[in-house]
Write a protein that holds these residues in place. Structure first.
Motif, PDB file in Angstrom:
ATOM      1  N   GLU A 129      11.659 -13.205   4.001  1.00  0.00           N
ATOM      2  CA  GLU A 129      10.675 -12.819   4.992  1.00  0.00           C
ATOM      3  C   GLU A 129      11.298 -12.697   6.379  1.00  0.00           C
ATOM      4  O   GLU A 129      11.056 -11.719   7.094  1.00  0.00           O
ATOM      5  CB  GLU A 129       9.517 -13.826   5.028  1.00  0.00           C
ATOM      6  CG  GLU A 129       8.415 -13.325   5.914  1.00  0.00           C
ATOM      7  CD  GLU A 129       7.082 -14.011   5.651  1.00  0.00           C
ATOM      8  OE1 GLU A 129       6.737 -14.200   4.467  1.00  0.00           O
ATOM      9  OE2 GLU A 129       6.412 -14.354   6.637  1.00  0.00           O
ATOM     10  N   ALA A 130      12.157 -13.653   6.736  1.00  0.00           N
ATOM     11  CA  ALA A 130      12.812 -13.600   8.044  1.00  0.00           C
ATOM     12  C   ALA A 130      13.676 -12.347   8.151  1.00  0.00           C
ATOM     13  O   ALA A 130      13.717 -11.691   9.201  1.00  0.00           O
ATOM     14  CB  ALA A 130      13.654 -14.850   8.252  1.00  0.00           C
ATOM     15  N   GLN A 131      14.360 -12.001   7.065  1.00  0.00           N
ATOM     16  CA  GLN A 131      15.210 -10.806   7.091  1.00  0.00           C
ATOM     17  C   GLN A 131      14.378  -9.532   7.224  1.00  0.00           C
ATOM     18  O   GLN A 131      14.717  -8.625   7.977  1.00  0.00           O
ATOM     19  CB  GLN A 131      16.064 -10.745   5.820  1.00  0.00           C
ATOM     20  CG  GLN A 131      17.165 -11.787   5.841  1.00  0.00           C
ATOM     21  CD  GLN A 131      17.722 -12.069   4.455  1.00  0.00           C
ATOM     22  OE1 GLN A 131      17.204 -11.579   3.456  1.00  0.00           O
ATOM     23  NE2 GLN A 131      18.764 -12.858   4.407  1.00  0.00           N
ATOM     24  N   TYR A 132      13.269  -9.486   6.481  1.00  0.00           N
ATOM     25  CA  TYR A 132      12.377  -8.328   6.586  1.00  0.00           C
ATOM     26  C   TYR A 132      11.876  -8.176   8.017  1.00  0.00           C
ATOM     27  O   TYR A 132      11.865  -7.089   8.578  1.00  0.00           O
ATOM     28  CB  TYR A 132      11.156  -8.493   5.668  1.00  0.00           C
ATOM     29  CG  TYR A 132      11.428  -8.365   4.192  1.00  0.00           C
ATOM     30  CD1 TYR A 132      12.611  -7.807   3.715  1.00  0.00           C
ATOM     31  CD2 TYR A 132      10.486  -8.786   3.263  1.00  0.00           C
ATOM     32  CE1 TYR A 132      12.831  -7.688   2.354  1.00  0.00           C
ATOM     33  CE2 TYR A 132      10.695  -8.664   1.905  1.00  0.00           C
ATOM     34  CZ  TYR A 132      11.871  -8.122   1.456  1.00  0.00           C
ATOM     35  OH  TYR A 132      12.082  -8.004   0.120  1.00  0.00           O
ATOM     36  N   LEU A 133      11.446  -9.311   8.596  1.00  0.00           N
ATOM     37  CA  LEU A 133      10.884  -9.248   9.948  1.00  0.00           C
ATOM     38  C   LEU A 133      11.917  -8.743  10.946  1.00  0.00           C
ATOM     39  O   LEU A 133      11.612  -7.923  11.818  1.00  0.00           O
ATOM     40  CB  LEU A 133      10.348 -10.629  10.365  1.00  0.00           C
ATOM     41  CG  LEU A 133       9.077 -11.047   9.625  1.00  0.00           C
ATOM     42  CD1 LEU A 133       8.674 -12.472   9.999  1.00  0.00           C
ATOM     43  CD2 LEU A 133       7.923 -10.081   9.905  1.00  0.00           C
ATOM     44  N   ASP A 134      13.157  -9.195  10.805  1.00  0.00           N
ATOM     45  CA  ASP A 134      14.244  -8.728  11.672  1.00  0.00           C
ATOM     46  C   ASP A 134      14.432  -7.224  11.564  1.00  0.00           C
ATOM     47  O   ASP A 134      14.501  -6.514  12.558  1.00  0.00           O
ATOM     48  CB  ASP A 134      15.569  -9.379  11.251  1.00  0.00           C
ATOM     49  CG  ASP A 134      15.794 -10.677  11.995  1.00  0.00           C
ATOM     50  OD1 ASP A 134      14.914 -11.051  12.790  1.00  0.00           O
ATOM     51  OD2 ASP A 134      16.860 -11.293  11.771  1.00  0.00           O
ATOM     52  N   LEU A 135      14.543  -6.777  10.305  1.00  0.00           N
ATOM     53  CA  LEU A 135      14.773  -5.351  10.055  1.00  0.00           C
ATOM     54  C   LEU A 135      13.624  -4.514  10.610  1.00  0.00           C
ATOM     55  O   LEU A 135      13.837  -3.498  11.263  1.00  0.00           O
ATOM     56  CB  LEU A 135      14.889  -5.092   8.556  1.00  0.00           C
ATOM     57  CG  LEU A 135      16.246  -5.365   7.921  1.00  0.00           C
ATOM     58  CD1 LEU A 135      16.127  -5.294   6.404  1.00  0.00           C
ATOM     59  CD2 LEU A 135      17.276  -4.357   8.406  1.00  0.00           C
TER      60      LEU A 135
END
Ligand SMILES: Nc1ncnc2c1ncn2[C@@H]1O[C@H](COP(=O)(O)OP(=O)(O)O)[C@@H](O)[C@H]1O
Ligand SMILES: [Mg+2]
Length: 255
Positions: A129-135
């Motif tokens: 989720e954190a990676q998705y939000l960053d992207l």
């Protein structure tokens, strides 16, 4: 050993409805080589054969004769699935690149799962989720606030931005864009073009972008190819492309 070209098209011919009164010779001995890192803008009149060329490269259309190599691999008339390890594409219709009934997060998970790269698959196993939000935040389209929204409720611009992100997650050797901003309003179209430039540069993606807008073909990319009546009539790069003026291009269009 020198790196092979990303795309090598030789003597490509495509005829629709051969031997009938509707016969249409759409690609007439097209030769095109794209080197690693090139960003090629493709323009041409309606019906010139641009999409047909792109579709034969992606594999959704067969060829009548000629050869297509992707990253040094012979792919002529091999199926789309075989080519998908090298090629990703974004379509004109925002609905085609994403699954409308799935959420933004689910679409990203699907795209990540389909990537051929093992290291990337491992990467996606972490705190997704954190990676998705960053992207998503990096796209600047407000998508980081829509992680659990079904994609069908997004705007056309958001959906194209997501399509672009999904197409590039697997670090394709060749990114194919077929008028991917044509269905958007002018403001959103400009935003998605700027985003395209950013993603292509950040990932050093080799890109072939068909556009109906001459101004975009002049402003974006480091090479410009003009297709007319099934043939490549102009191919300029580097300084020659930078120096190219809209009125010159218009004159060539008319001729
Ligand atoms: N699948 C198809 N079957 C028959 N004719 C086609 C098909 N795809 C394209 N054509 C025809 O080929 C010509 C070139 O089309 P296209 O490659 O889509 O042009 P462009 O993208 O440059 O506008 C057009 O006359 C079009 O009608
Ligand atoms: Mg087209």
């Amino acid at each position: 050993m020198p790196q092979p070209a990303i795309l090598n098209v030789q003597h490509l011919q495509k005829v629709f409805f051969p031997g009938t009164s509707n016969e249409r010779h759409v690609l007439k001995d097209v030769n095109l080589t794209i080197e690693p890192g090139e960003f090629v803008a493709v323009i041409g009149n309606n019906g010139a054969g641009k999409s047909t060329l792109l579709n034969t490269i992606a594999g959704t259309l067969s060829t009548d004769s000629g050869e297509i190599e992707l990253a040094g691999h012979q792919v002529t008339n091999r199926p789309v699935a075989y080519r998908s390890r090298w090629v990703a594409r974004v379509f004109q219709d925002p609905k085609l690149g994403t699954a409308g009934d799935l959420s933004v997060a689910q679409n990203l998970t699907l795209a990540a799962r389909h990537t051929g790269s093992l290291s990337l698959r491992r990467y996606w196993r972490g705190d997704q989720e954190a990676q998705y939000l960053d992207l998503l935040a990096s796209l600047n389209m407000g998508l980081e606030q829509r992680l659990n929204t079904q994609v069908k409720y997004l705007s056309g611009g958001q959906r194209q931005a997501l399509s672009l992100l999904m197409a590039t997650l697997s670090h394709p050797e060749l990114l194919l864009l077929d008028e991917h901003t044509a269905a958007l309003d002018p403001q959103t179209s400009a935003e998605v073009m700027a985003l395209t430039q950013k993603i292509v540069t950040a990932n050093q993606l080799t890109t072939m972008m068909i556009t109906h807008k001459m101004s975009d073909a002049l402003a974006y990319g480091d090479r410009l190819v003009m297709v007319q009546d099934g043939q490549i009539k102009l191919d300029v790069r580097g300084a020659a492309k930078q120096a190219l003026q809209a009125d010159e291009l218009l004159t060539m269009f008319a001729g």
